[in-house]
Write a protein that holds these residues in place. Structure first.
Motif, mmCIF file in Angstrom:
data_model
loop_
_atom_site.group_PDB
_atom_site.id
_atom_site.type_symbol
_atom_site.label_atom_id
_atom_site.label_comp_id
_atom_site.label_asym_id
_atom_site.label_seq_id
_atom_site.Cartn_x
_atom_site.Cartn_y
_atom_site.Cartn_z
ATOM 1 N N LEU A 79 0.701 -1.139 0.076
ATOM 2 C CA LEU A 79 -0.043 0.097 0.008
ATOM 3 C C LEU A 79 0.771 1.335 -0.184
ATOM 4 N N GLN A 80 2.053 1.082 0.505
ATOM 5 C CA GLN A 80 2.994 2.352 0.741
ATOM 6 C C GLN A 80 3.389 2.788 -0.660
ATOM 7 N N SER A 81 3.485 1.848 -1.676
ATOM 8 C CA SER A 81 4.128 2.122 -3.006
ATOM 9 C C SER A 81 3.115 2.896 -3.705
ATOM 10 N N ASN A 82 1.660 3.053 -3.216
ATOM 11 C CA ASN A 82 0.699 3.800 -3.926
ATOM 12 C C ASN A 82 0.785 5.410 -3.565
ATOM 13 N N SER A 83 1.221 6.256 -4.347
ATOM 14 C CA SER A 83 1.104 7.877 -4.022
ATOM 15 C C SER A 83 0.134 8.424 -4.089
ATOM 16 N N ILE A 84 -0.991 8.036 -4.887
ATOM 17 C CA ILE A 84 -2.184 8.737 -5.142
ATOM 18 C C ILE A 84 -3.043 8.573 -3.882
ATOM 19 N N LEU A 85 -3.493 9.680 -3.198
ATOM 20 C CA LEU A 85 -4.285 9.622 -1.906
ATOM 21 C C LEU A 85 -5.468 10.351 -2.192
ATOM 22 N N GLY A 86 -6.434 9.789 -3.122
ATOM 23 C CA GLY A 86 -7.530 10.142 -3.308
ATOM 24 C C GLY A 86 -8.714 9.641 -2.420
ATOM 25 N N THR A 87 -10.033 10.605 -2.385
ATOM 26 C CA THR A 87 -10.969 10.072 -1.576
ATOM 27 C C THR A 87 -11.855 9.445 -2.332
ATOM 28 N N LEU A 581 -3.817 14.346 -9.626
ATOM 29 C CA LEU A 581 -3.193 14.436 -10.524
ATOM 30 C C LEU A 581 -1.602 15.052 -10.310
ATOM 31 N N HIS A 582 -1.736 15.882 -8.978
ATOM 32 C CA HIS A 582 -0.310 16.128 -8.498
ATOM 33 C C HIS A 582 0.389 15.183 -7.998
ATOM 34 N N GLN A 583 -0.248 14.235 -7.740
ATOM 35 C CA GLN A 583 0.615 12.666 -7.201
ATOM 36 C C GLN A 583 1.216 12.156 -8.139
ATOM 37 N N LEU A 584 0.674 12.256 -9.335
ATOM 38 C CA LEU A 584 1.322 11.471 -10.522
ATOM 39 C C LEU A 584 2.748 11.813 -10.588
ATOM 40 N N ASN A 585 3.429 10.782 -11.012
ATOM 41 C CA ASN A 585 4.894 10.978 -11.156
ATOM 42 C C ASN A 585 5.636 9.675 -11.854
ATOM 43 N N GLY A 586 6.687 9.969 -12.560
ATOM 44 C CA GLY A 586 7.390 8.726 -13.259
ATOM 45 C C GLY A 586 6.787 8.680 -14.636
ATOM 46 N N HIS A 587 7.411 7.409 -15.041
ATOM 47 C CA HIS A 587 6.752 7.001 -16.452
ATOM 48 C C HIS A 587 6.705 5.552 -16.569
ATOM 49 N N GLU A 588 5.819 4.936 -17.584
ATOM 50 C CA GLU A 588 5.551 3.676 -17.777
ATOM 51 C C GLU A 588 6.073 3.229 -19.307
ATOM 52 N N VAL A 589 6.318 2.157 -19.253
ATOM 53 C CA VAL A 589 6.699 1.566 -20.771
ATOM 54 C C VAL A 589 5.964 0.190 -21.042
ATOM 55 N N ILE A 590 5.195 0.046 -21.737
ATOM 56 C CA ILE A 590 4.590 -1.168 -22.064
ATOM 57 C C ILE A 590 4.724 -1.701 -23.469
ATOM 58 N N GLU A 591 5.270 -3.139 -23.567
ATOM 59 C CA GLU A 591 5.323 -3.665 -24.728
ATOM 60 C C GLU A 591 4.908 -5.001 -24.838
ATOM 61 N N ALA A 592 4.365 -5.342 -25.832
ATOM 62 C CA ALA A 592 3.722 -6.487 -26.173
ATOM 63 C C ALA A 592 4.195 -7.303 -27.755
ATOM 64 N N ASP A 593 4.774 -8.616 -27.499
ATOM 65 C CA ASP A 593 5.240 -9.200 -28.610
ATOM 66 C C ASP A 593 5.070 -10.580 -28.438
ATOM 67 N N PHE A 606 8.395 3.177 -14.097
ATOM 68 C CA PHE A 606 9.574 3.876 -13.293
ATOM 69 C C PHE A 606 8.995 5.040 -12.384
ATOM 70 N N SER A 607 9.174 4.771 -11.285
ATOM 71 C CA SER A 607 8.625 5.881 -10.130
ATOM 72 C C SER A 607 9.438 6.549 -9.492
ATOM 73 N N THR A 608 9.050 7.845 -9.033
ATOM 74 C CA THR A 608 9.807 8.801 -8.186
ATOM 75 C C THR A 608 8.892 8.924 -6.857
ATOM 76 N N LYS A 609 9.362 8.969 -5.634
ATOM 77 C CA LYS A 609 8.502 8.943 -4.556
ATOM 78 C C LYS A 609 7.851 10.314 -4.443
ATOM 79 N N ALA A 610 6.498 10.331 -4.057
ATOM 80 C CA ALA A 610 5.704 11.589 -4.114
ATOM 81 C C ALA A 610 6.073 12.163 -2.911
#
Length: 746
Positions: A79-87, A581-593, A606-610
């Motif tokens: 749960l700690q890995s989730n940086s989005i704190l929405g209601t 939205l302000h909690q979003l950070n990092g980037h994501e790479v998706i590949e299918a093959d 790839f995340s950076t800590k919020a």
């Protein structure tokens, strides 16, 4: 198939879908951080795992799906890995009570999460190191997990049930107490049960028609003769795909087919037989007739010939497996999903359509807003489709439904497709990138205008000049653009219509359309990049840049909110979206093959800590405001937080006339992270809010009353707090009143 059986099967496959999608999202967003990346440049090796798990001996080897692991997972770390704190406020509508129950439970879980991962586990009574497992016994889905505070767990369950107006009854089955929830008032014998024994919680579906042996195995009272641990399936899966032992799962199509084709003579068959009502000579109603039609259609696939031929097909693509790869960590985690393909000939045909994806699609993932690449070899595409078509249609089937389908497909020859694609046979892929973009929002129109853009589109082909000349001959607009074979960019006239400087060029084996400085650099590099069949699909998303773009679009002063006045609930939702939205950070790479394992999708995050907000002291006096339509702030009272008497406070509500206070209450307050909690003590009010009448005497509250809110936008001048309420969340804005010292200084 009878209604009860259909209901159970429907719920089963609904849960399968939720498990597959939800768990993979869970593994992507919340990677386990107990495993550190391997300190070597080589690929992480699967480690020998001695199962540390209390439930695996209760899971049948022929479970239709499995979600869990060989080891306990650290849920607090997850749960700690989730940086989005929405209601989240459970939506009100006409959903069935059971759906409203799960919505209310989700609302409670998300809102408890706001005070931190440890808090949500504490308030739900869920153990931190947990053997959470989702699987089936026969055709019944089973969810098991560990709790360490039964009272708190039952409080959450019963609160959600009360909110959803979902009735339940207490029952005892084989010596264990359960809460029993009716799924459908018309089918009272089919229920969902929730129970705890020795700290082990279970949620499953149960029918009164199940015999005692079936109930005992379903509830874990009797051992499973052929369980998943003894079968070796789990260790084989983790070893083959290098999954983290605590995070993986699969859906087994072969076992699902066995149930539907009636090849399973075990517990699944017994459950189906027990659910079927006795035969009746009475004239069936329309509903019964419809159910009988479905049953007859299923029976058409349950002949010996169909059992053999369909099972043979399913065996070629037996499972979908997925999990977090070894070496994942909070900064870089990878989820892998594989559709297993065992038919080498089919896999060879599918692999032949792989095309070219330029390096920029993945290499600029940390810089670009979005990238996308589709690699497709058009020269091989039509032959591959024809080969797959032939392999399916060339031989007749003994199974009648398959043979009817084969004859229907045989009439749809892919020859026409081959002719249509012949002119595009040189194409090897299509890619695009939005490196950056700025939008200008118009208060009159909801459609924004492109202010600046840095983007490109790439068509990769072995014959770029010939392909472009052919397209230009068919399109006069393209005919006006002459592309220099040397690679010199040519201006595109219709770029002015978009308000941007647009150029086209031939770079190596690519036709490119681009604008912007970064895109021009990428285009220059394409000239020396060789075209090879290196993939099927790749994309990247930069959440930090999307955050910036969408935050601007969703800002309170954005024209998109001016189309019509927002209700207070919409205002809260808007502000919550902006906060997330302000909690979003990092980037994501998706590949299918297509690989030797089958159709493989990898998702790297790839995340950076919020940055957690810095708390301020809230001990002060505040004017309090509520939101009205159009997000207008309305002064409604005064509130005082003090540290006296172990954090006491007083709230005074203003009368409608605005000439006096009409209501007062005192409370104890506590703060945990970004959550503020109130436990009310006494209250008093003026009769009919009449300012000419004195307050009533202080009265102690007859029953315990409390409230909780999530602190937002905290500063030295005040803060906002979103209150969690079963009837809908609401927000109070606290604006600090100037102290005497402040006034004197002013």
């Amino acid at each position: 198939m009878k209604q009860k059986l259909l209901t159970l099967i429907f719920l089963l496959f609904l849960l399968v879908g939720l498990a597959a999608i939800g768990r993979l999202a869970w593994m992507k967003l919340y990677p386990d951080t107990t495993s550190q990346p391997v300190a070597t440049t080589s690929a992480p090796k699967a480690k020998a795992t001695k199962p540390n798990h209390p439930y695996l001996q209760l899971v049948p080897a022929n479970t239709l799906f499995f979600v869990g692991g060989l080891e306990r997972a650290n849920l607090e770390t997850v749960l700690q890995s989730n940086s989005i704190l929405g209601t989240y406020s459970a939506p009100k509508g006409e959903n069935a009570p059971l759906i409203q129950f799960f919505q209310a439970l989700a609302s409670q879980f998300v809102n408890e999460r706001l005070a931190g991962p440890a808090n949500v586990l504490k308030e739900f009574g869920i153990r931190k190191d947990n053997a959470l497992t989702f699987y089936t016994v026969g055709i019944a889905p089973v969810l098991r997990f560990e709790v360490d505070n039964e009272d708190k767990f039952w409080h959450q369950i019963e609160t959600a049930a009360e909110s959803a107006k979902l009735n339940f009854k207490y029952t005892s089955i084989l010596g264990t107490a359960y809460r029993q929830f009716a799924l459908n008032p018309e089918q009272p014998d089919l229920t969902m049960i929730v129970g705890i024994q020795d700290g082990n919680a279970i949620v499953t579906l149960l029918s009164d028609k199940f015999d005692m042996d079936t109930k005992s195995k379903l509830l874990g009272k009797l051992p499973i003769a052929n369980n998943i641990l003894e079968s070796g399936t789990l260790t084989q899966t983790t070893d083959k795909y290098r999954f983290e032992p605590a995070h993986f799962g699969y859906i087994d199509f072969t076992h699902i087919a066995d149930v539907l084709l009636k090849q399973d003579n075990g517990l699944a068959a017994q459950m189906i037989e027990q659910l079927e009502p006795p035969k009746s000579n009475n004239q069936p109603d329309s509903s019964q007739a419809s159910q009988d039609t479905v049953q007859n259609e299923l029976e058409a696939f349950q002949t010996p010939a169909c059992q053999k031929e369909i099972s043979s097909m399913i065996a070629q693509m037996p499972r979908v497996v997925g999990g977090t790869l070894l070496g994942s960590n909070p900064q870089e985690s990878t989820v892998k999903v594989v559709l297993e393909i065992k038919n080498n000939q089919v896999l060879q045909h599918l692999s032949s359509i792989r095309g070219f994806i330029p390096k920029f699609v993945t290499d600029t993932a940390d810089q670009a807003l979005v990238n996308f690449g589709l690699g497709i070899n058009m020269e091989s595409f039509a032959p591959a489709i024809s080969a797959l078509w032939t392999s399916y249609t060339e031989s007749p089937y003994q199974c009648q439904p398959l043979e009817e389908n084969r004859q229907s497909v045989q009439q749809q020859s892919p020859a026409m497709l081959s002719m249509m694609l012949a002119q595009a046979s040189s194409i090897r892929g299509l890619s695009l990138s939005v490196q950056d973009i700025a939008l200008q929002f118009n208060p009159i129109s909801p459609i924004p205008k492109v202010e600046t853009a840095d983007a490109l589109v790439v068509l990769s082909t072995t014959q770029p000049k010939a392909l472009y000349d052919m397209a230009a001959a068919m399109n006069p607009m393209l005919g006006s653009i002459v592309l220099d074979p040397s690679g010199k960019p040519s201006p595109v006239p219709f770029g002015a219509m978009l308000g941007i400087e647009l150029n086209a060029a031939i770079k190596g084996n690519n036709i490119v359309l681009f604008t912007g400085e970064n895109s021009a650099k990428i285009v220059a590099g394409l000239a020396t990049e060789n075209i090879t069949d290196n993939g099927f699909m790749a994309e990247s998303i930069n959440y930090s840049k999307i955050n910036t773009l969408l935050s601007t679009a969703a800002a309170p002063d954005s024209p998109i909110w001016r189309q019509k006045p927002l209700s207070p609930a919409d205002c809260i939702l808007r502000d919550d979206v902006i906060h997330q939205l302000h909690q979003l950070n990092g980037h994501e790479v998706i590949e299918a093959d297509f690989t030797k394992q089958g159709f493989v999708s990898t998702d790297k995050v790839f995340s950076t800590k919020a940055t957690e907000p810095s708390p301020h002291k809230i001990e002060a006096q505040y004017d309090t405001y509520l939101l009205d339509n159009g997000c207008v702030e309305i002064l409604e009272g005064v509130e005082q937080f003090t540290t006296a008497n172990a954090n006491t406070g007083v709230y005074r509500a203003m009368a409608k006339s605005g000439e006096c206070d009409s209501y007062e209450t005192t409370y104890k307050w506590t703060r945990s992270g970004q959550v503020l909690e109130f436990n009310y003590l006494e209250e008093r009010s003026r009769p009919q809010e009449d300012c000419g009448v004195e307050f009533d005497e202080w009265q102690k509250l007859k029953s315990q009353k409390s409230a909780r809110c999530h602190i937002r936008n905290e500063s030295v001048d005040g803060f906002e707090c979103i209150f969690f309420d079963p009837e809908g969340n609401y927000k109070i804005i606290y604006k600090k009143k100037a102290s005497t010292e402040d006034k004197e200084a002013a």
